[in-house]
Enzyme design. Structure first.
Site, mmCIF file in Angstrom:
data_model
loop_
_atom_site.group_PDB
_atom_site.id
_atom_site.type_symbol
_atom_site.label_atom_id
_atom_site.label_comp_id
_atom_site.label_asym_id
_atom_site.label_seq_id
_atom_site.Cartn_x
_atom_site.Cartn_y
_atom_site.Cartn_z
ATOM 1 C CG HIS A 100 -1.688 -1.184 1.467
ATOM 2 N ND1 HIS A 100 -1.230 -2.214 2.243
ATOM 3 C CD2 HIS A 100 -2.907 -1.558 1.019
ATOM 4 C CE1 HIS A 100 -2.149 -3.174 2.272
ATOM 5 N NE2 HIS A 100 -3.158 -2.806 1.550
ATOM 6 N N PRO B 208 15.647 -2.155 -60.114
ATOM 7 C CG PRO B 208 16.765 -1.637 -58.130
ATOM 8 C CD PRO B 208 15.553 -1.286 -58.928
#
Lengths: 545, 545
Positions: A211, A527
């Site tokens: 807590h 290419p």
């Protein structure tokens, strides 16, 4: 937004509604002011194990409701104990003639509210027993220990006993005995953030609660190994003092909320490496079990494990938050079966094929700068360099007489291997797929045209390009088609037409050129396609069938 | 350290070692340069479902290895595809006569490396099929969709079919059909952090990948509801286009790594609320399945669910990363059984008891400032105020003739109720436990002394204090003992001695005073003990038996 939520006040209720859509539970009306979650199947004929506390520790406790674990859970607000009335209502909702056991984490609010509810319920005629969990070993002896993730093991073991039909005293005594035996400790790199609040920067801490209570000491571990060592030292010291040096342990590595799965993997390995191998026997599968919102940390819990504990931890439960248990083993390893040393060039030779192949590689090397220039329009201008690297590898193999030029299937496979290893990059792998799949076709007796078509299909399947996408496919596919019907010369002509056509293809759908504006590509050939055309042109008029 | 790890290069291997200690797997030697994880039980007689890819997505894919899911997984480096050799070695390790299915996420590296491995394995004589998962619906139509968490559903469904003995074509066709049907989308508040690197601040994004690729759009949801809506809109649009408006869905809400359990609960609720209730049928239990390190986000996957899919999702698996499936239901709610309207004062009256009780309440109210002063030494100086509040509540009840002064058990219970509701605070609840448990003792026929002793024991059990801890116990316990043997006057004398003795108790072991330095308490009586003494003194010489 730095936390997925709707409103801070809705986080708990939204989570419970979500749970109720996928877990075997009923929940109390949202406007009742209480948050009860009960096992839909529970009939009160067995002992009801009930737990709860402030919310913010999910899946605890609501996610642990289900046959074999909790009959009911009560949630408060985030980090705030539920009311006496809510606990009492939960007791009334599920407790039958077999009675109920309240499992309470050792925080003042929980003890008092659950305690008063227990006394009231007793006055109402319910058979109620309680067990208080205080498994945190980090605090000095004169301060009350807190309840941490070990609580979940009490739920599991008591829940298993209850499901098996044990009576209230038996269930309570088992829970009490587990509670006394449990040891836990937490270590975190951060505090928990409540929804909508900014994360408070805080040092890494050892021995912290769930807590945002401060930890017992600030720590500064340099790595996961040290973080685990810092936690295990006091934990093992306490565990050995209570249970001797040779106990067999069940181990729970709990994600406090903010650890990633990768961190949990590393931490699991560290914990199980650092614990004596002959003592760590059972692991709860690492997961978030008792979280503190998004706290970036972990806790480790040890519980001496006997047959009763083991049976309970491995038993089935309908609770969706329980991750299951596993036997801890030394990793079983093996040596991977690596590729056989490829005996390249084991087949026959064919001088004419070798000449043609050499011509093709020379053509590619010669085209290097042209291809790089074409690539510069769409990519990083290295296509020519890459193809040249592949061509040189093939050339070297020819020079060393390591290619089976007289067996087309073997040759294609050998070239495929060369391209994968020596050409590299995506195009090397793609071409390797083409040659390897073509080799498989040739080995199956297909013609070169058919085999190439099959190779192209595999290259397409893994490369993801389609005709018209400005890739080498645009030259390869017409070439293969022409080859099936005619000669290499026909294929070369088809490849050339295909390569030239790429100059007019406006949009590239695959490969890096996919991300380039169309105008930049206007009039520029692909290419890869150009390389294919030049190879076929160099291979010349070999008759293939 | 802001991530639990040892060295960035060890994160993946450490995690696999951790896994191998708790999962039914064998792993490749750490120095082999490969990361293979194979099902320890797999015998090659069934189809081997194989998957993998870059690491950083744990539990995918290694945590999904086990009977009923994957036969083998191959991991690369973080966010980097494994090598062709590694994939090939995994195929060799597990593939038997039934063949194998490669489940490949749609990323270029994975497609190519798995693809080439598949072609090579085919050449080696293995029966290999592949399926490519591209479930991300966020990208435009002309860009290849990525593989996201839906991949795990393919593992589960194909793995189930394989475990059930289906042949390779059947398994592959099921996988392909699932793959075509899956739709997924992700939303994250942060990017993923690689271990040791600082987290790059980034806006919340929708339609993001799992390797820190930028999302398709920046978003700024104001709450979880809007975040889920932003993700579900495009997802449902695509799902409806593919599968029509009335398909039944299996829903996977995947934690991308950094969501807390609380956030996952809220998100689950939102997703299942926003999806049409008659269409969302099966949920995979929310958990991290395909993570991106600690990315603070989620993804949602929808898959049309028929009987085959449902059977596969609900089937058992030995893989520790699979969280299980659940039927989606409308939350079942109930109204808690609240306390009956307590009919205070239903028993007989006794004027003498009423007078004594009134005297005690007056004494407490008169002592308010003295008690507050005593408390100021150790606490916040409100003990007197609190006891006065309780005394006034009892006084008002006497004035209104609402107390059963003629029935000691009923009276004790009524006072217990008053104190819990009207006195409040920890001491109100503690005193309520005392009175309620005392009432139970009296109702069982115990003497006042015996019943009080029982009440004190319950108060001690839940309050956690021991005699000598400077609490009201130090007056109460001697008083109860004296009462068992003698009169109220004896009890009052004992309580007085006990209260006075607290002034010399150096150390407080429970309550807030536990945290105060001993010197500050020297010579100061405990206010609770003093209050008890004053009450007994005021009750005077009533003969109790």
């Amino acid at each position: 937004m730095d936390f997925f939520f709707n409103a801070a006040d809705d986080v708990v209720d939204d989570g419970l509604s979500g749970l109720a859509r996928i877990a075997p539970v009923r929940i109390s009306d949202r406007d009742s002011g209480m948050r009860l979650v009960v096992d839909r199947e529970f009939d009160g004929q067995r002992v009801a194990v009930i737990s709860g506390g402030g919310a913010g520790h999910e899946p605890s406790h609501a996610g642990l409701v289900g046959h074999g674990m909790l009959a009911a859970a009560i949630a408060g607000d985030l980090f705030t104990s539920p009311s006496v009335e809510a606990v009492l209502a939960a007791i009334r909702e599920v407790t039958g003639p077999a009675g109920c056991l309240l499992v309470i984490k050792n925080y003042t609010g929980d003890r008092l509210n659950f305690g008063l509810a227990a006394e009231r319920a007793s006055r109402e005629g319910y058979r109620v027993r309680s067990v208080i969990i205080a498994d945190d070993v980090s605090l000095p002896d004169d301060v009350a220990a807190r309840g941490l993730a070990g609580t979940v093991l009490v739920h599991k073991i008591a829940g298993h006993a209850a499901a098996a039909g044990a009576d209230l005293d038996t269930v309570a005594e088992q829970a009490e005995s587990v509670s006394q035996a449990l040891v836990s400790i937490g270590l975190s790199l951060s505090s928990a953030t409540l929804p909508g609040a900014a994360r408070e920067p805080r040092a890494a801490e050892l021995g912290l609660g769930i807590h945002n209570e401060p930890g017992v000491s600030e720590v500064d571990p340099s790595d996961a190994r040290e973080a685990v060592r810092l936690a295990l030292e006091p934990l093992l010291a306490e565990a050995r003092q209570r249970h001797g040096g040779d106990a067999q342990w069940a181990v729970l590595i709990n994600n406090l909320g903010g650890c990633s799965t990768q961190e949990m993997g590393v931490l699991t390995n560290e914990v199980l490496t650092q614990l004596p191998a002959d003592q760590a026997r059972i692991a709860i599968r690492p997961s978030p079990l008792m979280t503190s919102m998004n706290m970036h940390g972990f806790s480790i819990t040890l519980l001496p494990s006997d047959e009763t504990v083991a049976a309970a931890l491995f038993s089935e439960t309908a609770a969706i938050g329980w991750p299951g248990a596993a036997h801890i083993a030394t990793p079983e390893t093996f040596a991977p079966i690596e590729s056989r040393d490829r005996q390249s060039g084991t087949g026959p030779r064919d001088a004419q094929v070798a000449d043609r192949l050499r011509a093709a590689t020379c053509a590619l090397s010669a085209a290097r700068h042209d291809l790089d220039d074409l690539d510069a329009a769409a990519g990083d201008g290295d296509t020519g360099t890459a193809f040249d690297r592949g061509a040189q590898a093939v050339c070297r193999a020819l020079d060393a007489d390591r290619l089976s030029t007289g067996d087309s299937a073997l040759l294609a496979e050998e070239i495929g291997d060369l391209l994968a290893y020596d050409m590299g990059g995506s195009s090397g792998v793609l071409l390797s797929i083409l040659f390897t799949a073509t080799a498989a076709g040739l080995a199956d007796g297909a013609t070169l045209g058919e085999a190439l078509t099959r190779g192209i299909a595999r290259m397409q399947a893994y490369g993801g390009a389609a005709p018209g996408d400005r890739t080498m496919l645009d030259a390869l596919m017409p070439a293969a088609e022409a080859l099936s019907a005619g000669s290499i010369a026909d294929a070369a002509a088809a490849a050339r037409r295909g390569a030239d056509a790429t100059a007019d293809m406006g949009h590239a759908g695959a490969g890096r050129a996919a991300y380039v504006r169309d105008e930049a590509l206007a009039g520029v050939k692909d290419p890869g396609a150009e390389a294919v055309a030049r190879v076929f042109e160099a291979l010349g008029p070999v008759v293939t069938r």
